[in-house]
Design a protein around this motif. Structure first.
Motif, PDB file in Angstrom:
ATOM      1  N   VAL A   8       0.844  -1.205   0.000  1.00 12.90           N
ATOM      2  CA  VAL A   8       0.000   0.000   0.000  1.00 12.90           C
ATOM      3  C   VAL A   8       0.876   1.250   0.000  1.00 12.90           C
ATOM      4  O   VAL A   8       0.642   2.194  -0.756  1.00 12.90           O
ATOM      5  CB  VAL A   8      -0.967   0.006   1.212  1.00 12.90           C
ATOM      6  N   VAL A  11       2.493   1.781  -3.475  1.00 15.25           N
ATOM      7  CA  VAL A  11       1.549   2.299  -4.477  1.00 15.25           C
ATOM      8  C   VAL A  11       1.201   3.761  -4.185  1.00 15.25           C
ATOM      9  O   VAL A  11       1.152   4.587  -5.096  1.00 15.25           O
ATOM     10  CB  VAL A  11       0.276   1.423  -4.524  1.00 15.25           C
ATOM     11  N   ALA A  12       0.997   4.083  -2.910  1.00 14.96           N
ATOM     12  CA  ALA A  12       0.657   5.464  -2.540  1.00 14.96           C
ATOM     13  C   ALA A  12       1.773   6.414  -2.951  1.00 14.96           C
ATOM     14  O   ALA A  12       1.532   7.515  -3.447  1.00 14.96           O
ATOM     15  CB  ALA A  12       0.394   5.562  -1.048  1.00 14.96           C
ATOM     16  N   LYS A  13       3.007   5.961  -2.766  1.00 14.16           N
ATOM     17  CA  LYS A  13       4.150   6.801  -3.145  1.00 14.16           C
ATOM     18  C   LYS A  13       4.169   7.007  -4.656  1.00 14.16           C
ATOM     19  O   LYS A  13       4.364   8.118  -5.151  1.00 14.16           O
ATOM     20  CB  LYS A  13       5.440   6.127  -2.646  1.00 14.16           C
ATOM     21  N   ALA A  15       1.693   6.969  -6.580  1.00  6.24           N
ATOM     22  CA  ALA A  15       0.546   7.805  -6.940  1.00  6.24           C
ATOM     23  C   ALA A  15       0.664   9.213  -6.345  1.00  6.24           C
ATOM     24  O   ALA A  15      -0.242  10.018  -6.504  1.00  6.24           O
ATOM     25  CB  ALA A  15      -0.748   7.150  -6.472  1.00  6.24           C
ATOM     26  N   ARG A  16       1.772   9.491  -5.663  1.00  6.22           N
ATOM     27  CA  ARG A  16       1.975  10.800  -5.024  1.00  6.22           C
ATOM     28  C   ARG A  16       0.823  11.140  -4.075  1.00  6.22           C
ATOM     29  O   ARG A  16       0.241  12.215  -4.134  1.00  6.22           O
ATOM     30  CB  ARG A  16       2.128  11.901  -6.080  1.00  6.22           C
ATOM     31  N   LEU A  17       0.481  10.166  -3.249  1.00  7.63           N
ATOM     32  CA  LEU A  17      -0.560  10.378  -2.246  1.00  7.63           C
ATOM     33  C   LEU A  17       0.029  10.169  -0.870  1.00  7.63           C
ATOM     34  O   LEU A  17       0.574   9.099  -0.574  1.00  7.63           O
ATOM     35  CB  LEU A  17      -1.688   9.350  -2.426  1.00  7.63           C
ATOM     36  N   GLU A  18      -0.067  11.189  -0.045  1.00  3.71           N
ATOM     37  CA  GLU A  18       0.317  11.037   1.357  1.00  3.71           C
ATOM     38  C   GLU A  18      -0.864  10.342   2.031  1.00  3.71           C
ATOM     39  O   GLU A  18      -1.988  10.816   1.927  1.00  3.71           O
ATOM     40  CB  GLU A  18       0.520  12.441   1.951  1.00  3.71           C
ATOM     41  N   ILE A  19      -0.665   9.198   2.666  1.00  2.39           N
ATOM     42  CA  ILE A  19      -1.819   8.584   3.327  1.00  2.39           C
ATOM     43  C   ILE A  19      -1.539   8.302   4.797  1.00  2.39           C
ATOM     44  O   ILE A  19      -0.403   8.059   5.194  1.00  2.39           O
ATOM     45  CB  ILE A  19      -2.346   7.314   2.606  1.00  2.39           C
ATOM     46  N   THR A  20      -2.591   8.344   5.570  1.00  3.52           N
ATOM     47  CA  THR A  20      -2.460   8.170   7.013  1.00  3.52           C
ATOM     48  C   THR A  20      -2.375   6.673   7.349  1.00  3.52           C
ATOM     49  O   THR A  20      -2.667   5.821   6.512  1.00  3.52           O
ATOM     50  CB  THR A  20      -3.685   8.743   7.740  1.00  3.52           C
ATOM     51  N   GLU A  23      -5.678   5.067   6.878  1.00  2.00           N
ATOM     52  CA  GLU A  23      -5.992   4.841   5.461  1.00  2.00           C
ATOM     53  C   GLU A  23      -5.245   3.621   4.915  1.00  2.00           C
ATOM     54  O   GLU A  23      -5.777   2.876   4.099  1.00  2.00           O
ATOM     55  CB  GLU A  23      -5.645   6.082   4.633  1.00  2.00           C
ATOM     56  N   PHE A  27      -7.339   0.941   3.001  1.00  7.72           N
ATOM     57  CA  PHE A  27      -7.024   0.695   1.588  1.00  7.72           C
ATOM     58  C   PHE A  27      -6.498  -0.727   1.393  1.00  7.72           C
ATOM     59  O   PHE A  27      -6.804  -1.373   0.389  1.00  7.72           O
ATOM     60  CB  PHE A  27      -6.008   1.717   1.056  1.00  7.72           C
TER      61      PHE A  27
ATOM     62  N   TYR B 344       3.134  18.015  -3.680  1.00 12.46           N
ATOM     63  CA  TYR B 344       2.265  17.116  -4.446  1.00 12.46           C
ATOM     64  C   TYR B 344       1.491  16.190  -3.505  1.00 12.46           C
ATOM     65  O   TYR B 344       0.281  16.019  -3.607  1.00 12.46           O
ATOM     66  CB  TYR B 344       3.081  16.195  -5.385  1.00 12.46           C
ATOM     67  N   MET B 345       2.236  15.579  -2.596  1.00 18.32           N
ATOM     68  CA  MET B 345       1.647  14.514  -1.788  1.00 18.32           C
ATOM     69  C   MET B 345       0.605  15.027  -0.802  1.00 18.32           C
ATOM     70  O   MET B 345      -0.452  14.431  -0.643  1.00 18.32           O
ATOM     71  CB  MET B 345       2.743  13.700  -1.091  1.00 18.32           C
ATOM     72  N   THR B 346       0.895  16.154  -0.163  1.00 18.81           N
ATOM     73  CA  THR B 346      -0.072  16.655   0.817  1.00 18.81           C
ATOM     74  C   THR B 346      -1.253  17.338   0.123  1.00 18.81           C
ATOM     75  O   THR B 346      -2.378  17.259   0.591  1.00 18.81           O
ATOM     76  CB  THR B 346       0.569  17.617   1.833  1.00 18.81           C
ATOM     77  N   ARG B 348      -2.595  16.378  -2.650  1.00 22.58           N
ATOM     78  CA  ARG B 348      -3.480  15.302  -3.100  1.00 22.58           C
ATOM     79  C   ARG B 348      -4.161  14.607  -1.916  1.00 22.58           C
ATOM     80  O   ARG B 348      -5.320  14.192  -2.009  1.00 22.58           O
ATOM     81  CB  ARG B 348      -2.694  14.325  -3.982  1.00 22.58           C
ATOM     82  N   GLN B 349      -3.434  14.531  -0.786  1.00 24.38           N
ATOM     83  CA  GLN B 349      -4.027  13.972   0.433  1.00 24.38           C
ATOM     84  C   GLN B 349      -5.200  14.821   0.898  1.00 24.38           C
ATOM     85  O   GLN B 349      -6.272  14.323   1.218  1.00 24.38           O
ATOM     86  CB  GLN B 349      -2.945  13.873   1.528  1.00 24.38           C
ATOM     87  N   ARG B 358      -8.900   5.752  -3.507  1.00 27.09           N
ATOM     88  CA  ARG B 358      -8.948   4.297  -3.691  1.00 27.09           C
ATOM     89  C   ARG B 358      -8.776   3.953  -5.178  1.00 27.09           C
ATOM     90  O   ARG B 358      -8.036   3.050  -5.534  1.00 27.09           O
ATOM     91  CB  ARG B 358     -10.279   3.768  -3.164  1.00 27.09           C
ATOM     92  N   ILE B 360      -7.407   5.829  -7.561  1.00 31.98           N
ATOM     93  CA  ILE B 360      -6.057   6.169  -8.018  1.00 31.98           C
ATOM     94  C   ILE B 360      -5.088   5.056  -7.598  1.00 31.98           C
ATOM     95  O   ILE B 360      -4.237   4.626  -8.373  1.00 31.98           O
ATOM     96  CB  ILE B 360      -5.612   7.542  -7.446  1.00 31.98           C
ATOM     97  N   MET B 361      -5.256   4.585  -6.364  1.00 31.37           N
ATOM     98  CA  MET B 361      -4.388   3.512  -5.851  1.00 31.37           C
ATOM     99  C   MET B 361      -4.559   2.236  -6.678  1.00 31.37           C
ATOM    100  O   MET B 361      -3.589   1.589  -7.069  1.00 31.37           O
ATOM    101  CB  MET B 361      -4.740   3.205  -4.389  1.00 31.37           C
ATOM    102  N   THR B 364      -3.095   2.749 -10.146  1.00 31.05           N
ATOM    103  CA  THR B 364      -1.637   2.800 -10.069  1.00 31.05           C
ATOM    104  C   THR B 364      -1.073   1.394  -9.880  1.00 31.05           C
ATOM    105  O   THR B 364      -0.093   1.013 -10.519  1.00 31.05           O
ATOM    106  CB  THR B 364      -1.200   3.711  -8.899  1.00 31.05           C
ATOM    107  N   TYR B 365      -1.738   0.628  -9.029  1.00 32.12           N
ATOM    108  CA  TYR B 365      -1.319  -0.761  -8.797  1.00 32.12           C
ATOM    109  C   TYR B 365      -1.395  -1.562 -10.100  1.00 32.12           C
ATOM    110  O   TYR B 365      -0.447  -2.252 -10.486  1.00 32.12           O
ATOM    111  CB  TYR B 365      -2.220  -1.392  -7.734  1.00 32.12           C
TER     112      TYR B 365
END
Lengths: 97, 488
Positions: A8, A11-13, A15-20, A23, A27, B344-346, B348-349, B358, B360-361, B364-365
């Motif tokens: 997870v 993939v988040a990295k 997708a450039r998504l910071e996730i908690t 999450e 996820f 970028y990351m924050t 999008r968060q 979900r 996008i994840m 991407t996967y």
């Protein structure tokens, strides 16, 4: 299929998504059940079947290379979170991390 | 009868005859919106003031000289993922919460060219990702037939607005059923045109090989009227088809289905189909037979794999399309940023909701090294099998009829916790997008609880005329579309 926490995070990295942390947990569970469901694709024989990327028959669409009216710069920049002298402004890029 | 209850073609007739002014039209709808919108919550943004100003200008121009176009003075609503110049376009997302497009989508430019009146922008699942409008960052819309039920999605705001008479007609977009399913939930008409029939320029991209803009209307004639205006080639969209556009309203001269072969795919009447929906759709098939249709069984054997195929293809395309939301050019930028990557990351968060993240994840996967062939490559090949299913079936028949959704509209909150259950409710609509063909949803009855049930009529690529003709014949024989929800 079980998606690990590390997976997870990977993939988040991408997708450039910071996730908690929370999450990551949710996820992981959701992606695992969805990907397990998608395994039904593997039961179909697709040997020699051409993939479909688009249903259109046409391929390249070309146009003449000529100057046309376009958005004025101020209008194109009007939605930018930050801009300066007609440019988009971003945090420093060239820096050692 | 109150002005807001009229169909588009009825209202247009009154306007053309000079029985009503554009100002009176806007005022009637403004009043209606103020009465029911607090319950339905169909809109994200209202543009009543500018609609009124445009209406006055129109009335002034038409004084003593009345030559109208089909959409002139007609009050429409537009899904909030279609760009409208100088009018907020949010995609029901925090990340575009302040986005004011500097240009019009091609469909909007065409409506504007006719002198239409924009009443507002309607609610949707964030970035059109969902089947209930519950994924909107601004809260869900409600079903005018039962305020505790979903209006469907993702074009739920547009469908609810049409059903509740908060606009005369609306535009939606359909990537996996997002026009047809909410139309079915709300008891109105929704048409997804053939891929390439309508320009996507200015439609905020979700899955580019599947997205298509289409009308949501009070009857089938209105769908044809709107399609006439929005269909056609656009140099700004390289995937728009360079083919002539017929006058879709001409198909209604024929009121029967003689010599039309209608296919019924058994795979669409299998386990999981609610008995009330089954009964209503089978009743509709009987009616099509009575109208002269030649009913035949057809096979669409890859149906069972359609959801898996769709959710790989659509999320893969979405993960790529949504990479543009980076906090640089428009939309939200997180305040908590040291460097570019963190920005970028924050951003999008903070900007995306859970379902968008979900997807996008997931996409991407499916596209990532080591999984590409197993998921994305495989899904693209299965997509070919699904297209071939339809090609084979359309050798035997001219149209295919099916349910739109396995059940009537479900309760708000019923499926939010389990995304896979939500995805499974798309089973009858998504194959059409994968195959790129046109389909309409129109009312064909009601459940015992009083919720509308939809009938789907699917046609060959670029044969919207046959679809519309059959839908119109059925509509005029049954008149389900004249039923209205009781809004208290």
């Amino acid at each position: 299929m079980r998606i690990s926490k590390e997976e997870v995070e990977r993939v988040a990295k991408l997708a450039r998504l910071e996730i908690t942390e929370a999450e990551k947990e949710v996820f992981g569970t959701h992606l695992s059940s969805i990907l397990t469901y998608m395994d039904k694709l593997k039961t179909l024989n697709t040997d020699g079947v051409e993939p479909t990327a688009t249903v259109l028959e046409q391929t390249n669409v070309l146009r003449e290379d000529k100057v046309c009216p376009s958005l004025p710069a101020e209008k194109a920049l009007a939605n930018a979170p930050e801009c300066e002298n007609g440019f988009f402004r971003v945090p420093k890029i060239l820096e050692e991390r | 009868m109150a002005l807001y209850k009229l169909t588009l073609h009825e209202l247009q007739e009154k306007f053309t005859n000079g029985e009503v002014t554009a100002r009176e039209i806007v005022q009637a709808y403004s009043l209606r919106i103020s009465q029911v919108e607090p319950k339905v919550k169909a809109y994200i943004t209202f543009t009543k003031e500018s609609a009124l100003a445009q209406a006055d200008a129109l009335d002034q121009k038409l004084k003593g000289w009345r030559r109208t176009m089909p959409l002139m003075g007609m009050p429409l609503a537009v899904k909030d993922n279609i760009c409208t110049e100088d009018v907020l376009t949010t995609c029901a997302s925090r990340i575009l919460g302040n986005f004011v497009p500097p240009y019009d989508a091609t469909v909007i430019a065409r409506l504007r060219g006719q002198g239409y009146l924009l009443l507002g922008k309607t609610n949707l699942d964030e970035f059109a990702m969902g089947s209930s409008t519950e994924n909107s960052a601004f809260g869900p819309s409600r079903n005018p037939w039962n305020l505790g039920s979903i209006p469907g999605g993702s074009s739920g705001g547009s469908a609810a607005a049409v059903a509740a008479d908060e606009c005369v007609a609306a535009l939606g977009s359909d990537t996996g059923g997002s026009i047809r399913q909410p139309a079915a939930c709300c008891g109105v008409v929704g048409l997804k045109p053939t891929y390439g029939r309508v320009s996507r320029f200015g439609l905020v991209a979700f899955a580019s090989s599947l997205d298509q803009i289409g009308p949501i209307t009070k009857d089938v004639t209105d769908a044809a009227v709107l399609l006439n205006v929005i269909a056609g080639h656009d140099p700004l969209d390289s995937t728009s088809a360079n083919l002539p556009v017929p006058d879709y309203t001409k198909v209604f001269r024929r009121k029967d289905l003689k010599k039309v072969r209608v296919g019924v795919p058994q795979e669409y009447f299998a386990e999981g189909l609610d008995p009330e929906v089954d009964q209503a759709v089978r009743g509709a098939i009987e009616e099509l037979k009575r109208l002269g249709g030649d009913i035949k069984d057809v096979k669409l054997p890859t149906t069972d794999a359609a959801i898996a195929t769709y959710y790989v293809v659509a999320t893969a395309e979405a993960s790529s399309n949504l990479a543009r939301y980076d906090g640089v050019k428009y939309g939200l930028r997180s305040k908590q940023t040291k460097d570019l990557l963190e920005m970028y990351m924050t951003t999008r968060q903070e900007g995306f909701g859970p379902e968008v993240k979900r997807r996008i994840m997931l996409g991407t996967y499916a596209l990532s090294a080591g999984y590409y062939d197993a998921y994305y490559g495989k899904a693209q090949a299965v997509r070919t099998l699904i297209r071939r299913d339809f090609e084979a079936a359309f050798q035997e028949v001219d149209l295919i009829v099916t349910p739109v959704m396995p059940t009537p509209a479900f309760k708000l909150g019923e499926k939010v916790a389990d995304p896979l259950q939500m995805y499974l409710s798309d089973i009858y609509t998504i194959s059409v997008n994968l195959a790129g063909i046109p389909a309409i949803s129109l009312p064909c009855g009601f459940s015992k609880a009083g919720l509308p049930i939809g009938l789907q009529i699917i046609g060959r690529a670029f044969e919207e005329e046959t679809v519309l003709r059959a839908a119109h014949a059925y509509e005029q024989a049954t008149m389900w579309h004249t039923k209205k929800p009781h809004m208290r």
